[in-house]
Design a protein around this motif. Structure first.
Motif, PDB file in Angstrom:
ATOM      1  N   MET A 157      -8.082  84.195  87.194  1.00 26.50           N
ATOM      2  CA  MET A 157      -8.000  84.205  85.730  1.00 26.50           C
ATOM      3  C   MET A 157      -8.421  85.578  85.212  1.00 26.50           C
ATOM      4  O   MET A 157      -9.423  86.129  85.677  1.00 26.50           O
ATOM      5  N   GLY A 158      -7.662  86.110  84.300  1.00 27.93           N
ATOM      6  CA  GLY A 158      -8.025  87.390  83.692  1.00 27.93           C
ATOM      7  C   GLY A 158      -7.631  88.598  84.521  1.00 27.93           C
ATOM      8  O   GLY A 158      -7.925  89.733  84.152  1.00 27.93           O
ATOM      9  N   SER A 159      -6.926  88.370  85.635  1.00 25.95           N
ATOM     10  CA  SER A 159      -6.581  89.526  86.486  1.00 25.95           C
ATOM     11  C   SER A 159      -5.463  90.373  85.883  1.00 25.95           C
ATOM     12  O   SER A 159      -5.149  91.440  86.404  1.00 25.95           O
ATOM     13  N   GLY A 160      -4.852  89.893  84.801  1.00 24.69           N
ATOM     14  CA  GLY A 160      -3.840  90.699  84.118  1.00 24.69           C
ATOM     15  C   GLY A 160      -2.418  90.251  84.420  1.00 24.69           C
ATOM     16  O   GLY A 160      -1.465  90.986  84.145  1.00 24.69           O
ATOM     17  N   THR A 167      -0.507  88.075  82.953  1.00 25.37           N
ATOM     18  CA  THR A 167       0.332  88.025  81.751  1.00 25.37           C
ATOM     19  C   THR A 167       0.612  89.433  81.225  1.00 25.37           C
ATOM     20  O   THR A 167       1.770  89.784  80.943  1.00 25.37           O
ATOM     21  N   ARG A 198     -13.749  91.278  81.241  1.00 27.48           N
ATOM     22  CA  ARG A 198     -12.568  91.004  80.413  1.00 27.48           C
ATOM     23  C   ARG A 198     -12.655  89.632  79.767  1.00 27.48           C
ATOM     24  O   ARG A 198     -12.365  89.458  78.594  1.00 27.48           O
ATOM     25  N   VAL A 215     -12.978  88.182  75.639  1.00 24.08           N
ATOM     26  CA  VAL A 215     -12.070  87.310  74.868  1.00 24.08           C
ATOM     27  C   VAL A 215     -12.615  85.892  74.724  1.00 24.08           C
ATOM     28  O   VAL A 215     -12.063  85.083  73.980  1.00 24.08           O
ATOM     29  N   ILE A 252      -8.224 101.819  84.582  1.00 17.81           N
ATOM     30  CA  ILE A 252      -6.822 101.707  85.025  1.00 17.81           C
ATOM     31  C   ILE A 252      -6.023 100.943  83.968  1.00 17.81           C
ATOM     32  O   ILE A 252      -6.387  99.829  83.591  1.00 17.81           O
ATOM     33  N   PRO A 302      -2.855  98.836  82.312  1.00 20.13           N
ATOM     34  CA  PRO A 302      -1.894  97.844  82.818  1.00 20.13           C
ATOM     35  C   PRO A 302      -0.604  98.495  83.323  1.00 20.13           C
ATOM     36  O   PRO A 302      -0.002  98.032  84.285  1.00 20.13           O
ATOM     37  N   ILE A 325      -1.025  99.644  86.769  1.00 16.33           N
ATOM     38  CA  ILE A 325      -1.037  98.484  87.679  1.00 16.33           C
ATOM     39  C   ILE A 325       0.400  98.011  87.927  1.00 16.33           C
ATOM     40  O   ILE A 325       0.777  97.678  89.055  1.00 16.33           O
TER      41      ILE A 325
HETATM   42  N1  LIG Z   1      -5.775  96.658  83.096  1.00 13.15           N
HETATM   43  C1  LIG Z   1      -6.472  96.078  82.147  1.00 13.15           C
HETATM   44  N2  LIG Z   1      -7.525  96.718  81.620  1.00 13.15           N
HETATM   45  C2  LIG Z   1      -8.268  96.129  80.667  1.00 13.15           C
HETATM   46  N3  LIG Z   1      -8.054  94.894  80.172  1.00 13.15           N
HETATM   47  C3  LIG Z   1      -7.024  94.217  80.664  1.00 13.15           C
HETATM   48  C4  LIG Z   1      -6.177  94.748  81.682  1.00 13.15           C
HETATM   49  N4  LIG Z   1      -5.247  93.817  81.980  1.00 13.15           N
HETATM   50  C5  LIG Z   1      -5.494  92.764  81.197  1.00 13.15           C
HETATM   51  N5  LIG Z   1      -6.550  92.994  80.398  1.00 13.15           N
HETATM   52  C6  LIG Z   1      -7.146  92.088  79.404  1.00 13.15           C
HETATM   53  O1  LIG Z   1      -7.764  91.029  80.146  1.00 13.15           O
HETATM   54  C7  LIG Z   1      -7.555  89.779  79.496  1.00 13.15           C
HETATM   55  C8  LIG Z   1      -6.854  88.834  80.476  1.00 13.15           C
HETATM   56  O2  LIG Z   1      -5.557  89.369  80.763  1.00 13.15           O
HETATM   57  P1  LIG Z   1      -4.328  88.422  81.064  1.00 13.15           P
HETATM   58  O3  LIG Z   1      -3.148  89.292  81.211  1.00 13.15           O
HETATM   59  O4  LIG Z   1      -4.265  87.326  80.047  1.00 13.15           O
HETATM   60  O5  LIG Z   1      -4.765  87.818  82.468  1.00 13.15           O
HETATM   61  P2  LIG Z   1      -4.232  86.521  83.241  1.00 13.15           P
HETATM   62  O6  LIG Z   1      -2.844  86.224  82.725  1.00 13.15           O
HETATM   63  O7  LIG Z   1      -4.246  86.929  84.674  1.00 13.15           O
HETATM   64  O8  LIG Z   1      -5.225  85.436  82.951  1.00 13.15           O
HETATM   65  C9  LIG Z   1      -6.714  90.082  78.254  1.00 13.15           C
HETATM   66  O9  LIG Z   1      -7.614  90.167  77.162  1.00 13.15           O
HETATM   67  C10 LIG Z   1      -6.091  91.420  78.529  1.00 13.15           C
HETATM   68  O10 LIG Z   1      -5.871  92.166  77.353  1.00 13.15           O
END
Ligand SMILES: Nc1ncnc2c1ncn2[C@@H]1O[C@H](COP(=O)(O)OP(=O)(O)O)[C@@H](O)[C@H]1O
Ligand SMILES: O=C(O)C1=C[C@@H](OP(=O)(O)O)[C@@H](O)[C@H](O)C1
Length: 302
Positions: free
Chosen positions: A112-115, A117, A212, A216, A274, A276, A279
């Motif tokens: 969760m939160g790995s980015g 989306t 992260r 949120v 880093i 997105p 990445i």
């Molecule tokens: N590379 C990044 N650096 C900083 N914050 C990020 C990065 N990628 C995602 N986030 C932030 O982290 C939170 C979770 O990202 P999200 O894309 O929703 O993750 P997931 O879909 O894996 O749960 C969001 O608030 C997003 O803006």
């Protein structure tokens, strides 16, 4: 009138470290004489990243001037982060990878939160693919407004059944980037569906994830929503447990995008630096390596 212009060029990360050299304070100072009314111009192209590296380095430039040793208001000041350059690199890399992908879907897996989306949307845009967030599809299929509501009104296993059904349907399609839910990797049947495409594990250090998620809030992530402790600590504790349970499952992915590796490549001090986009570029590089390796998985942990 001659204006002695002392300009400072401040680079967050040097683009040509071998040419410019890194100063301990991160500043490179130089002087130039220029006539009043003239604009001091720099050729941005000179400041492009080295061809040897696919990743552009983030750069911020600050140009200021003084007149007769008195500070003058900056005649030009511009912060140009590498976002524009990164976007171009991403687009170019996507164009190279599209023919090798041959329409296969990309499944992003990770905690969760790995980015998944955030990066998934960028990848889909660069590739001209459609983007789907499997959590959103489960919400639509169940008629609930959020994953948290599904967990509350039904159960986790009800959510997992719907998640598997969503992945089954997606596996019949092409040219998609799918952000899967963090727990999709625990059910073997989901791997069967995801193997129709290429799986990419976004491997982010737990501390960065917790930061992260704390930023949120945990309301939308029922598995992290606990009443005690501050948001960062509780997220970190739960993530550590989940990561222990799931570490091996994520490593089943065809490719692994490690933020620690990217950070070493780009010489960042912290993985939080880093972007997105960087990445997403790394994800395409790993996908390309995987495909050129005849589809032999490379997603093993360090
Ligand atoms: N590379 C990044 N650096 C900083 N914050 C990020 C990065 N990628 C995602 N986030 C932030 O982290 C939170 C979770 O990202 P999200 O894309 O929703 O993750 P997931 O879909 O894996 O749960 C969001 O608030 C997003 O803006
Ligand atoms: O790790 C998990 O088990 C989960 C992750 C969530 O998705 P994200 O990874 O998009 O937050 C969501 O599917 C649900 O809350 C369960």
């Amino acid at each position: 009138m001659e204006a002695a212009t002392a300009s400072s060029l401040h680079c967050c990360t040097w683009i040509f470290p071998e040419k410019i050299g890194r100063r301990p304070n991160g500043f490179l100072r130089f002087s130039r004489n220029c006539r009043e009314g003239r604009t001091l111009r720099f050729n941005w192209r000179d400041l492009q990243w080295s061809n040897a590296s696919i990743h552009p380095r983030p750069v911020s430039l600050e140009i200021s001037c003084s007149y007769n040793n008195s500070p003058a208001s900056a005649f030009e000041s511009e912060n140009r982060c590498a976002s524009l350059d990164e976007a171009l690199v991403l687009k170019k890399k996507a164009e190279e990878v599209i023919p090798c992908l041959d329409g296969r879907c990309i499944y992003l897996v990770g905690m969760m939160g790995s980015g998944k989306t955030t990066v998934g949307k960028m990848l889909s845009e660069a590739l001209g693919y459609s983007f789907f967030d499997s959590d959103k599809l489960v919400e639509q299929a169940t008629g609930e407004t959020s994953v948290a509501e599904i967990f509350k009104n039904y159960s986790e296993s009800f959510f997992r059944d719907n998640e598997s059904e969503v992945l089954r349907k997606l596996s019949l399609m092409h040219q998609l980037v799918v952000a899967t839910g963090g727990g999709a990797v625990v059910r073997p049947i989901n791997w069967k569906y995801m193997r129709h495409g290429i799986t990419v594990w976004l491997d982010v250090p737990l501390e960065a994830l917790a930061r992260r998620i704390a930023a949120v809030g945990t309301d939308s992530r029922p598995l992290l929503h606990d009443e005690s402790g501050d948001a960062y600590t509780k997220a970190l504790m739960r993530l550590s447990l989940l990561s222990e349970e799931r570490g091996k499952a994520y490593a089943n992915a065809d490719t692994r995008v490690s933020l620690l590796n990217i950070s070493a490549k780009l010489r960042h001090c912290d993985v939080c630096e880093i972007t997105p986009t960087a990445i997403a570029i790394e994800a395409l590089i790993q996908i390309e390596n995987f495909l050129s390796n005849d589809g032999v998985a490379t997603a093993t942990s360090p």
